[in-house]
Design a protein around this motif. Structure first.
Motif, PDB file in Angstrom:
ATOM      1  N   ALA A 226      -1.762   3.786  -4.025  1.00 37.59           N
ATOM      2  CA  ALA A 226      -1.870   5.240  -4.156  1.00 37.59           C
ATOM      3  C   ALA A 226      -2.691   5.658  -5.368  1.00 37.59           C
ATOM      4  O   ALA A 226      -3.246   6.753  -5.395  1.00 37.59           O
TER       5      ALA A 226
ATOM      6  N   ASP B 201       4.610   2.863  -7.030  1.00 36.85           N
ATOM      7  CA  ASP B 201       4.127   4.231  -6.781  1.00 36.85           C
ATOM      8  C   ASP B 201       4.984   5.292  -7.460  1.00 36.85           C
ATOM      9  O   ASP B 201       5.065   6.427  -6.993  1.00 36.85           O
TER      10      ASP B 201
ATOM     11  N   SER C 175       0.265  12.471  -5.198  1.00 31.84           N
ATOM     12  CA  SER C 175       1.540  11.999  -4.664  1.00 31.84           C
ATOM     13  C   SER C 175       2.530  13.134  -4.444  1.00 31.84           C
ATOM     14  O   SER C 175       3.486  12.993  -3.674  1.00 31.84           O
TER      15      SER C 175
END
Length: 261
Positions: free
Chosen positions: A48, A112, A177
């Motif tokens: 990510a 992440d 995110s």
């Protein structure tokens, strides 16, 4: 007394243990990327953290190898010779926090947990700023071989230069995110501009020290390449302008330092 006139200097009782701690933690940085890749794959290229337009091109992350190697060499030399200043323990404590932060960041980023990684990077950058302020602005306090003073300044300068841009790349990844569009240009331009303003300010504060400038330029060139690869000409052009701004700030800072001398 100049750094080359390294006469014997009494070491504070608390300093010697911190030399060992910092050296051991510097060595752990060499192994941390190998362990992280074995457990999570090459998340710096594929995870990510690689979605934003502002993300540096993949090759740029190889700089971590040089930085961690330089940290290990520097801390081994400090263990042997010491820095010989009254603030050496403060540098060693900050360096230890940075080294732990690097390994912790790899674990967090691989999961992440991107906002946590931003916080870790911010703490690391804060510690590195303090280290560099001492090494650059209070260099006259050092009572160690001149080559060690230079090595430490280049090592931590390079670390700070790369980290001071990487923290903003982590902010971009964290925003994505939480719902920001990875392809929207305006907010990523804003992040890059803020990163550039901060880097110009730190360049001035550190008198254009080459290690820091090299780390920043490495990151900005990689952002230029990365944005171009993602088809974002405006972001790539902005990164080029940022490069020019940093070079200009470094030249002015170096000239100012010569005038003061």
């Amino acid at each position: 007394m100049t750094p080359t006139e390294h006469a014997p200097l009494a070491t504070a009782p608390s300093t010697r243990p911190w030399r060992w701690i910092a050296m051991v933690l510097a060595l752990t940085q060499l192994a941390a990327p190998v362990v992280a890749n074995a457990l999570a794959g090459n998340f710096l290229r594929d995870g990510a953290t690689n979605e934003a337009l502002i993300t540096p091109a993949g090759y740029a992350f190889s700089l971590w190898g040089l930085i961690t190697l330089l940290c290990a060499v520097t801390m081994i030399a400090v263990l042997r010779f010491g820095l010989g200043s009254w603030w050496e323990t403060a540098v060693l404590v900050d360096a230890s926090v940075v080294f732990v932060g690097f390994s912790l960041w790899l674990v967090v980023a691989a999961q992440d947990w991107l906002w946590v990684s931003v916080v870790i990077f911010a703490v690391m950058a804060s510690g590195l700023v303090h280290i560099m302020r001492l090494l650059v602005r209070r260099r006259h306090d050092l009572n160690c071989p001149s080559w060690l003073a230079t090595l430490a300044t280049v090592t931590f300068g390079l670390y700070l230069g790369w980290s001071s841009i990487a923290v903003f790349a982590n902010v971009a990844a964290a925003l994505i995110s939480t719902g920001a569009s990875a392809t929207t240009l305006w907010w990523q331009l804003a992040v890059l501009i803020v990163a550039t303003v901060v880097a110009v300010g730190v360049t001035n504060m550190l008198n254009g020290t080459p290690g820091y400038v090299a780390g920043v330029l490495w990151a900005l060139v990689a952002i230029t390449v990365g944005a171009s690869q993602r088809g974002s000409a405006p972001l790539s052009a902005t990164a080029v302008a940022a490069i020019v701004a940093i070079i200009g700030a470094a030249v002015l800072a170096l000239r100012r330092r010569r005038v003061v001398r």
